[in-house]
Write a protein that holds these residues in place. Structure first.
Motif, PDB file in Angstrom:
ATOM      1  N   THR A 144     -40.394 -26.284  45.136  1.00 35.12           N
ATOM      2  CA  THR A 144     -40.669 -28.049  44.984  1.00 35.12           C
ATOM      3  C   THR A 144     -41.415 -29.314  46.006  1.00 35.12           C
ATOM      4  O   THR A 144     -41.649 -30.509  45.226  1.00 35.12           O
ATOM      5  N   TYR A 145     -41.723 -28.214  47.266  1.00 38.02           N
ATOM      6  CA  TYR A 145     -42.911 -29.370  47.586  1.00 38.02           C
ATOM      7  C   TYR A 145     -43.809 -30.099  46.947  1.00 38.02           C
ATOM      8  O   TYR A 145     -44.552 -29.136  46.041  1.00 38.02           O
ATOM      9  N   PRO A 146     -44.170 -30.779  47.014  1.00 43.18           N
ATOM     10  CA  PRO A 146     -43.594 -31.962  48.291  1.00 43.18           C
ATOM     11  C   PRO A 146     -43.309 -32.919  48.107  1.00 43.18           C
ATOM     12  O   PRO A 146     -42.860 -34.412  48.773  1.00 43.18           O
ATOM     13  N   VAL A 147     -41.449 -32.386  46.807  1.00 39.08           N
ATOM     14  CA  VAL A 147     -40.163 -33.108  46.791  1.00 39.08           C
ATOM     15  C   VAL A 147     -39.894 -33.261  47.831  1.00 39.08           C
ATOM     16  O   VAL A 147     -40.078 -32.611  48.956  1.00 39.08           O
ATOM     17  N   GLU A 148     -38.838 -34.412  47.654  1.00 43.44           N
ATOM     18  CA  GLU A 148     -38.102 -34.977  48.916  1.00 43.44           C
ATOM     19  C   GLU A 148     -37.388 -33.739  49.599  1.00 43.44           C
ATOM     20  O   GLU A 148     -36.509 -33.484  48.144  1.00 43.44           O
ATOM     21  N   GLU A 149     -36.989 -32.810  50.483  1.00 45.98           N
ATOM     22  CA  GLU A 149     -36.397 -32.022  50.648  1.00 45.98           C
ATOM     23  C   GLU A 149     -35.000 -32.044  50.262  1.00 45.98           C
ATOM     24  O   GLU A 149     -34.034 -31.080  49.984  1.00 45.98           O
ATOM     25  N   THR A 150     -34.553 -33.340  50.204  1.00 48.11           N
ATOM     26  CA  THR A 150     -32.842 -34.180  49.823  1.00 48.11           C
ATOM     27  C   THR A 150     -32.935 -33.120  48.247  1.00 48.11           C
ATOM     28  O   THR A 150     -31.049 -33.268  48.289  1.00 48.11           O
ATOM     29  N   ILE A 151     -33.537 -33.364  47.844  1.00 51.70           N
ATOM     30  CA  ILE A 151     -33.472 -33.626  46.610  1.00 51.70           C
ATOM     31  C   ILE A 151     -33.349 -32.209  45.469  1.00 51.70           C
ATOM     32  O   ILE A 151     -32.082 -31.712  45.409  1.00 51.70           O
ATOM     33  N   SER A 152     -33.752 -31.461  46.351  1.00 54.97           N
ATOM     34  CA  SER A 152     -33.493 -29.760  45.556  1.00 54.97           C
ATOM     35  C   SER A 152     -32.493 -29.028  46.452  1.00 54.97           C
ATOM     36  O   SER A 152     -31.496 -28.151  45.775  1.00 54.97           O
ATOM     37  N   THR A 153     -32.205 -29.693  47.677  1.00 52.73           N
ATOM     38  CA  THR A 153     -31.010 -29.225  48.513  1.00 52.73           C
ATOM     39  C   THR A 153     -30.045 -29.389  47.852  1.00 52.73           C
ATOM     40  O   THR A 153     -28.885 -29.036  47.135  1.00 52.73           O
ATOM     41  N   THR A 154     -29.386 -30.999  47.607  1.00 53.13           N
ATOM     42  CA  THR A 154     -28.570 -31.313  46.698  1.00 53.13           C
ATOM     43  C   THR A 154     -28.389 -31.038  45.511  1.00 53.13           C
ATOM     44  O   THR A 154     -27.388 -31.151  44.869  1.00 53.13           O
ATOM     45  N   LEU A 155     -29.412 -31.112  45.210  1.00 48.66           N
ATOM     46  CA  LEU A 155     -29.202 -29.952  43.133  1.00 48.66           C
ATOM     47  C   LEU A 155     -29.100 -28.415  43.374  1.00 48.66           C
ATOM     48  O   LEU A 155     -28.004 -29.081  42.454  1.00 48.66           O
ATOM     49  N   ILE A 156     -29.095 -27.712  44.362  1.00 51.28           N
ATOM     50  CA  ILE A 156     -28.744 -26.958  44.582  1.00 51.28           C
ATOM     51  C   ILE A 156     -27.174 -26.669  44.651  1.00 51.28           C
ATOM     52  O   ILE A 156     -26.546 -26.094  44.736  1.00 51.28           O
ATOM     53  N   PHE A 157     -26.842 -27.326  45.756  1.00 53.80           N
ATOM     54  CA  PHE A 157     -24.973 -28.201  45.945  1.00 53.80           C
ATOM     55  C   PHE A 157     -24.570 -28.320  45.027  1.00 53.80           C
ATOM     56  O   PHE A 157     -23.567 -28.599  44.913  1.00 53.80           O
ATOM     57  N   VAL A 158     -24.814 -29.578  44.370  1.00 55.23           N
ATOM     58  CA  VAL A 158     -23.800 -29.781  43.401  1.00 55.23           C
ATOM     59  C   VAL A 158     -23.551 -29.372  42.301  1.00 55.23           C
ATOM     60  O   VAL A 158     -23.232 -28.926  41.120  1.00 55.23           O
ATOM     61  N   THR A 159     -24.741 -28.445  42.188  1.00 52.18           N
ATOM     62  CA  THR A 159     -24.645 -27.493  40.522  1.00 52.18           C
ATOM     63  C   THR A 159     -23.551 -25.804  41.289  1.00 52.18           C
ATOM     64  O   THR A 159     -22.716 -25.576  40.374  1.00 52.18           O
ATOM     65  N   GLY A 160     -23.824 -26.322  42.327  1.00 52.96           N
ATOM     66  CA  GLY A 160     -22.393 -24.696  43.229  1.00 52.96           C
ATOM     67  C   GLY A 160     -21.148 -25.744  43.153  1.00 52.96           C
ATOM     68  O   GLY A 160     -20.133 -24.816  42.306  1.00 52.96           O
ATOM     69  N   GLN A 161     -21.365 -27.235  43.221  1.00 57.28           N
ATOM     70  CA  GLN A 161     -20.020 -27.676  43.016  1.00 57.28           C
ATOM     71  C   GLN A 161     -19.118 -27.952  41.442  1.00 57.28           C
ATOM     72  O   GLN A 161     -17.605 -27.677  41.299  1.00 57.28           O
ATOM     73  N   ILE A 162     -20.480 -28.097  40.654  1.00 61.70           N
ATOM     74  CA  ILE A 162     -19.726 -28.052  38.818  1.00 61.70           C
ATOM     75  C   ILE A 162     -19.235 -25.947  38.730  1.00 61.70           C
ATOM     76  O   ILE A 162     -18.303 -26.450  37.942  1.00 61.70           O
ATOM     77  N   LEU A 163     -19.897 -25.863  39.104  1.00 65.00           N
ATOM     78  CA  LEU A 163     -19.658 -25.028  38.603  1.00 65.00           C
ATOM     79  C   LEU A 163     -18.113 -23.696  39.138  1.00 65.00           C
ATOM     80  O   LEU A 163     -17.319 -23.271  39.041  1.00 65.00           O
ATOM     81  N   GLY A 164     -18.267 -23.972  40.466  1.00 61.85           N
ATOM     82  CA  GLY A 164     -17.154 -24.062  40.794  1.00 61.85           C
ATOM     83  C   GLY A 164     -15.509 -24.869  40.891  1.00 61.85           C
ATOM     84  O   GLY A 164     -14.559 -24.272  40.408  1.00 61.85           O
ATOM     85  N   VAL A 165     -16.079 -25.792  40.471  1.00 64.08           N
ATOM     86  CA  VAL A 165     -15.132 -27.015  39.577  1.00 64.08           C
ATOM     87  C   VAL A 165     -14.538 -26.474  37.839  1.00 64.08           C
ATOM     88  O   VAL A 165     -13.755 -25.985  38.139  1.00 64.08           O
ATOM     89  N   LEU A 166     -15.283 -25.822  37.177  1.00 62.72           N
ATOM     90  CA  LEU A 166     -15.978 -24.691  36.090  1.00 62.72           C
ATOM     91  C   LEU A 166     -14.431 -23.253  36.151  1.00 62.72           C
ATOM     92  O   LEU A 166     -13.587 -23.109  35.426  1.00 62.72           O
TER      93      LEU A 166
END
Length: 429
Positions: free
Chosen positions: A322-344
């Motif tokens: 995703t460069y040059p997108v700010e690093e926290t965006i890609s890492t947060t989206l990966i983190f959040v997707t894991g959270q959502i699937l963990g809940v499911l």
């Protein structure tokens, strides 16, 4: 500090630019580790003693699962708020806000279970500490408040470290050419989100990493409930989860070393995910069988080494894509997707769990020394379903995942030579 000189050649002229990697970045790393340990610990601290916690609060074990579910759900709701804060106000503001809220929440939770107001309110490194500490501390239900005070103290320590160590958002000079250009080349926040969500390689990585992370979070939440029905003690169940967390730490280092020597980032990511799934399925098979302590430990080590060890390098390749997108965006989206699937996965596991078969009713230890009317549950059907999902996703990812390395391409536009200059550094420098 470590200095790196980049030689830039344009139109026959040569210009030398020095980039500096400051040693105080290690203090920042320790601070972030403390924050992650305290925050994740609070999310899962009662999971290894779910039945004792349910007995203490006079609720069901399903209600106790929601302690962890809340930890997984809230980041989903607030993820775009947090990435906007980091993007708009920079790292210092984001870390300080997060640390303060973490500390307030931890201390409130500790006080709420201590008896002061408990009568009125009758609730993804990380997991490594909580899974072992909880069964050791909580040998009877009355010790649940002590567990929360331990995590409250840890959150307070993390807040103190944040106040001392996080004094700026970025170093005085950039550590690399890609860091320098990435900052100046970034589009507005919404445009960065669009760039991220319209990248097919990133979406493929998002699904693969999200599924494997969700699987890990499901095991972290429900392992005690799954294994106690097969006769395994709370402490041993916690040790199993702690083992694949420790193995994940070792694996992440080993995978990073191999990648650093080969530069085969995409291939290594696919390889580690594939073996993570294979050994995750092996682990699930052993979860179904009573009395297999040695096999559980072995399969936990193998799953952790690959399945958990691949996570840091997945974040790394997400930034590359995703460069040059700010690093926290890609890492947060990966983190959040894991959270959502963990809940499911957690929710589905609770819904699809069934009554214990007669052969397990005599060996289950879930309800041992429990005074409430709680019943142990069988998760065999859920385990089989998880195996199928993991297999399907990893096959698609291994076959179709391809990506350029955008950030590394920027670094390769210069001729690099490294020099090192010893210096001393402190947290507050």
């Amino acid at each position: 500090m470590e200095d790196t000189q980049a030689v830039l050649k344009e139109e026959g002229q040569t210009e030398t630019v020095t980039y500096t990697a400051y040693k105080r970045r290690w203090a920042m790393m320790v601070t972030v580790m403390l924050l992650n340990i305290s925050n994740t610990g609070m999310g899962f601290n009662v999971a290894p003693v779910a039945y004792k916690a349910a007995d203490y609060f006079e609720v069901t074990q399903y209600d106790i699962t929601w302690f962890s579910q809340v930890y997984l759900i809230l980041p989903v709701a607030l993820s775009f708020v947090s990435t906007y804060i980091f993007n708009k106000f920079d790292m210092k503001a984001g870390v300080h806000i997060g640390s303060a809220l973490n500390c307030v929440g931890a201390l409130t939770r500790a006080v709420a279970t201590s008896g002061l107001i408990a009568d009125l309110w009758t609730q993804y490194v990380v997991s490594l500490i909580g899974q072992v500490v909880a069964p050791i501390v909580v040998t009877k239900k009355q010790q649940i408040p002590t567990l929360n005070y331990i995590y409250g103290g840890l959150a307070l320590l993390a807040e103190i470290a944040t106040l001392i160590c996080v004094t700026r958002s970025r170093p005085p000079t950039p550590p690399s050419r890609s860091a320098e250009q990435g900052t100046t080349a970034r589009a507005p926040y919404l445009q960065q989100l669009k760039q991220t969500f319209t990248s097919p390689p990133f979406l493929g990585l998002l699904i693969m990493t999200g599924v494997l992370t969700g699987f890990y979070l499901c095991l972290t939440t429900l392992s005690q409930q799954m294994l106690c029905s097969k006769g395994y003690s709370d402490l041993f169940s916690g040790v199993v989860v702690a083992i694949f967390s420790i193995a994940g730490f070792v694996g992440s280092i080993a995978i990073a070393v191999v990648e650093n020597r080969t530069s085969a980032l995409a291939d290594i990511t696919k390889f580690a995910n594939a073996f993570g799934v294979i050994f995750g399925i092996m682990l699930m098979e052993v979860y179904l069988v009573p009395g297999q302590h040695a096999l559980l430990i072995i399969s936990s080590i193998l799953f952790g080494f690959f399945g958990c060890g691949v996570y840091p390098i997945s974040l790394e390749i997400g930034v590359e894509i995703t460069y040059p997108v700010e690093e926290t965006i890609s890492t947060t989206l990966i983190f959040v997707t894991g959270q959502i699937l963990g809940v499911l996965m957690n929710y589905t596991a609770n819904v699809l769990s069934s009554d214990l078969p007669p052969e397990l009713q005599d060996i289950e230890v879930c309800t041992k020394n429990i005074t409430s009317d709680l019943q142990a549950r069988d998760y065999s059907g859920v385990v089989m379903g998880l195996m199928g999902v993991l297999t399907f996703i990893v096959i698609l990812f291994t076959v179709f995942f391809r990506t350029p390395y955008k950030r590394r391409e920027v670094e390769q536009t210069t001729d690099m030579s490294d020099t090192a200059e010893p210096t001393t550094s402190t947290c507050g420098r």
